[in-house]
Design a protein around this motif. Structure first.
Motif, PDB file in Angstrom:
ATOM      1  N   ALA A  86       2.882  -2.452   5.454  1.00  0.00           N
ATOM      2  CA  ALA A  86       3.352  -2.642   4.315  1.00  0.00           C
ATOM      3  C   ALA A  86       1.662  -2.644   4.328  1.00  0.00           C
ATOM      4  CB  ALA A  86       3.272  -3.989   4.044  1.00  0.00           C
ATOM      5  N   LYS A  87       1.508  -1.378   3.924  1.00  0.00           N
ATOM      6  CA  LYS A  87      -0.128  -1.143   3.081  1.00  0.00           C
ATOM      7  C   LYS A  87       0.300  -0.420   1.380  1.00  0.00           C
ATOM      8  CE  LYS A  87      -3.316  -1.707   6.879  1.00  0.00           C
ATOM      9  NZ  LYS A  87      -3.800  -0.660   8.192  1.00  0.00           N
ATOM     10  N   GLY A  88      -1.302   0.344   1.511  1.00  0.00           N
ATOM     11  CA  GLY A  88      -1.252   1.390  -0.040  1.00  0.00           C
ATOM     12  C   GLY A  88       0.065   1.948  -0.838  1.00  0.00           C
ATOM     13  N   MET A  89       0.227   2.744   0.550  1.00  0.00           N
ATOM     14  CA  MET A  89       0.685   3.662   0.300  1.00  0.00           C
ATOM     15  C   MET A  89       2.803   3.961   0.196  1.00  0.00           C
ATOM     16  SD  MET A  89      -1.494   5.599  -1.905  1.00  0.00           S
ATOM     17  CE  MET A  89      -1.067   7.538  -1.061  1.00  0.00           C
ATOM     18  N   ALA A  90       2.912   2.445   1.335  1.00  0.00           N
ATOM     19  CA  ALA A  90       4.388   2.836   2.044  1.00  0.00           C
ATOM     20  C   ALA A  90       5.306   2.632   0.425  1.00  0.00           C
ATOM     21  CB  ALA A  90       4.105   1.016   2.121  1.00  0.00           C
ATOM     22  N   LEU A  91       5.261   2.601  -0.441  1.00  0.00           N
ATOM     23  CA  LEU A  91       6.043   3.567  -1.452  1.00  0.00           C
ATOM     24  C   LEU A  91       6.587   4.824  -2.140  1.00  0.00           C
ATOM     25  CD1 LEU A  91       5.730  -0.639  -2.427  1.00  0.00           C
ATOM     26  CD2 LEU A  91       6.982   0.732  -4.094  1.00  0.00           C
ATOM     27  N   ARG A  92       5.046   5.693  -1.841  1.00  0.00           N
ATOM     28  CA  ARG A  92       5.187   6.321  -1.970  1.00  0.00           C
ATOM     29  C   ARG A  92       5.704   7.352  -1.140  1.00  0.00           C
ATOM     30  NH1 ARG A  92       0.293  10.105  -2.868  1.00  0.00           N
ATOM     31  NH2 ARG A  92       1.449  11.535  -3.384  1.00  0.00           N
ATOM     32  N   GLY A  93       5.781   6.813   0.308  1.00  0.00           N
ATOM     33  CA  GLY A  93       6.265   7.180   1.092  1.00  0.00           C
ATOM     34  C   GLY A  93       7.647   6.821   1.174  1.00  0.00           C
ATOM     35  N   ILE A  94       8.084   6.199   0.853  1.00  0.00           N
ATOM     36  CA  ILE A  94      10.025   5.811   1.072  1.00  0.00           C
ATOM     37  C   ILE A  94      10.056   6.740  -1.001  1.00  0.00           C
ATOM     38  CG2 ILE A  94      11.675   4.163   0.512  1.00  0.00           C
ATOM     39  CD1 ILE A  94       9.911   3.906   3.094  1.00  0.00           C
ATOM     40  N   ALA A  95       9.470   6.908  -1.480  1.00  0.00           N
ATOM     41  CA  ALA A  95       9.914   7.758  -2.633  1.00  0.00           C
ATOM     42  C   ALA A  95       9.806   8.752  -1.973  1.00  0.00           C
ATOM     43  CB  ALA A  95       9.550   7.738  -3.678  1.00  0.00           C
ATOM     44  N   ARG A  96       9.553   9.514  -1.220  1.00  0.00           N
ATOM     45  CA  ARG A  96       9.063  11.003  -0.655  1.00  0.00           C
ATOM     46  C   ARG A  96       9.779  11.513   0.379  1.00  0.00           C
ATOM     47  NH1 ARG A  96       4.281  12.760   2.616  1.00  0.00           N
ATOM     48  NH2 ARG A  96       5.052  14.921   2.948  1.00  0.00           N
ATOM     49  N   LEU A  97      10.751  10.293   0.872  1.00  0.00           N
ATOM     50  CA  LEU A  97      11.804   9.905   2.187  1.00  0.00           C
ATOM     51  C   LEU A  97      13.090  10.300   1.621  1.00  0.00           C
ATOM     52  CD1 LEU A  97      12.283  10.173   5.185  1.00  0.00           C
ATOM     53  CD2 LEU A  97      12.488   7.898   5.018  1.00  0.00           C
ATOM     54  N   GLY A 127       6.614  -7.931  -1.370  1.00  0.00           N
ATOM     55  CA  GLY A 127       7.153  -8.190  -2.962  1.00  0.00           C
ATOM     56  C   GLY A 127       7.269  -6.514  -2.596  1.00  0.00           C
ATOM     57  N   GLN A 128       7.015  -6.027  -3.420  1.00  0.00           N
ATOM     58  CA  GLN A 128       7.600  -4.597  -4.237  1.00  0.00           C
ATOM     59  C   GLN A 128       8.424  -3.825  -3.324  1.00  0.00           C
ATOM     60  OE1 GLN A 128       3.711  -2.621  -3.658  1.00  0.00           O
ATOM     61  NE2 GLN A 128       2.873  -3.139  -5.765  1.00  0.00           N
ATOM     62  N   LEU A 129       8.319  -3.601  -1.879  1.00  0.00           N
ATOM     63  CA  LEU A 129       9.718  -3.127  -1.660  1.00  0.00           C
ATOM     64  C   LEU A 129      10.352  -3.739  -1.860  1.00  0.00           C
ATOM     65  CD1 LEU A 129       7.768  -2.327   1.542  1.00  0.00           C
ATOM     66  CD2 LEU A 129       8.831  -0.107   0.123  1.00  0.00           C
ATOM     67  N   ARG A 130      10.567  -4.944  -1.447  1.00  0.00           N
ATOM     68  CA  ARG A 130      12.082  -5.913  -2.272  1.00  0.00           C
ATOM     69  C   ARG A 130      12.415  -5.987  -3.354  1.00  0.00           C
ATOM     70  NH1 ARG A 130      10.681 -10.600   2.236  1.00  0.00           N
ATOM     71  NH2 ARG A 130      11.645  -9.454   3.968  1.00  0.00           N
ATOM     72  N   ALA A 131      11.235  -5.625  -4.250  1.00  0.00           N
ATOM     73  CA  ALA A 131      11.788  -5.700  -5.862  1.00  0.00           C
ATOM     74  C   ALA A 131      12.651  -3.635  -5.716  1.00  0.00           C
ATOM     75  CB  ALA A 131      10.541  -5.980  -6.302  1.00  0.00           C
ATOM     76  N   GLU A 132      11.743  -3.338  -5.317  1.00  0.00           N
ATOM     77  CA  GLU A 132      12.225  -1.506  -5.333  1.00  0.00           C
ATOM     78  C   GLU A 132      13.385  -1.318  -4.949  1.00  0.00           C
ATOM     79  OE1 GLU A 132      10.540   0.454  -7.735  1.00  0.00           O
ATOM     80  OE2 GLU A 132      11.829   1.952  -7.375  1.00  0.00           O
TER      81      GLU A 132
END
Ligand code: ATP
Ligand code: MG
Length: 270
Positions: A143-154, A191-196
């Motif tokens: 749960a750090k800054g680039m987590a969402l970008r990492g999932i989008a890349r995956l 929170g961002q991960l759960r929202a997205e």
């Protein structure tokens, strides 16, 4: 057999810790588990005390077409868990593009309930083999800054692999690892991960727990090293959540067959 790649293109997020300890928790539930070390660093092979001796087949020999999962799998010291070890020369596969991307798929052994594939963070032939051999992916994130970008890349990578002929591959869930509720960034990113990604994020959180890294040092799954630790409880909860979600998904599939978009949970809730 369910084949699950534990994958994130980011390093140090808890992939190996999750593969070992989820595998051990599934074995505790009576499942026959195969762990495949798909990382030339060989951390999983070392942790599980299954480093290859001279001449032992490893994932490298499987990908070169010289062995099979059945021949290369060895029993770990813990009942119900076998391991296909890695070796340093596995990196030659990526460097020289020494294999096609469906070799592992063709050479897997069906005699387990679960195969968990501990992927490295580097894209390449070895990772593609892990993904094409799998039906599902668990993506550990921090749960750090680039987590969402990492999932989008995956998700992009999953799409590419699906389009190249592995249509059943899907993201089973995002697992938040090394979580520290005391930090604002951890709470915000969760929170961002759960929202997205909604219910694609596992309810189970794996908190930062020093006993997990000590278990790696002592080369034992957490469930054996310290069964009453928070880490052991959380990986047991993850196994339970995975088994429960799969059970529900069977109901979902039988009532609503057909393709499901990648961004939608394969499980659904309730
Ligand atoms: N929940 C946790 N609490 C404390 N330490 C942890 C936890 N999960 C992982 N670690 C530690 O964090 C480090 C990285 O974990 P791990 O090796 O599982 O990540 P990885 O994604 O497999 O890394 P790599 O990309 O290098 O293969 C290790 O030192 C591990 O012991
Ligand atoms: Mg690792």
């Amino acid at each position: 057999m369910k084949t699950i790649a534990v994958c994130n293109l980011k390093g140090g997020v808890g992939k190996t810790t999750t593969t070992v300890n989820l595998g051990a928790a599934l074995a505790r539930n009576g499942k026959r588990v195969l762990l495949v070390d798909c990382d030339p660093q060989g951390s999983l092979s070392h942790w599980m005390r299954c480093e290859p001796r001279m001449g032992d087949p490893t994932l490298y020999e499987i990908l070169r077409g010289q062995s099979t999962a059945k021949l290369a799998a060895r029993e770990s010291p813990w009942p119900g868990i076998s391991v296909i070890p890695s070796s340093a020369k596995l990196s030659e596969i990526d460097r020289g593009a020494l294999a096609g991307e469906r070799v592992l798929w063709a050479r897997m052994s069906p005699e387990y309930d679960y195969a968990l594939l501990d992927c490295s963070a580097s894209p390449g032939v070895v990772l593609n083999n892990a993904l094409t051999a799998s039906t599902g992916i668990i993506a550990p994130v921090q749960a750090k800054g680039m987590a969402l970008r990492g999932i989008a890349r995956l998700l992009e990578l999953i799409d590419e692999v699906r389009e190249r002929g592995t249509p059943h591959l899907q993201l089973l869930g995002v697992l938040v690892c090394l979580f520290d509720r005391r930090t604002r960034i951890s709470r915000m990113v969760l929170g961002q991960l759960r929202a997205e990604y909604g219910d694609m994020v596992f309810d189970t959180l794996v908190h930062e727990n020093v006993r997990l890294s000590e278990a790696a040092d002592k080369r034992q799954p957490i469930i054996q090293f310290d069964p009453v630790s928070r880490g052991a409880a959380e990986y047991a909860a993850l196994a339970f959540e995975l088994l429960t979600r799969e059970h529900r998904a069977v109901g979902v599939r039988s009532s609503a067959p057909g393709a499901r978009p990648i961004a939608q949970s394969p499980f659904g809730r309730g």
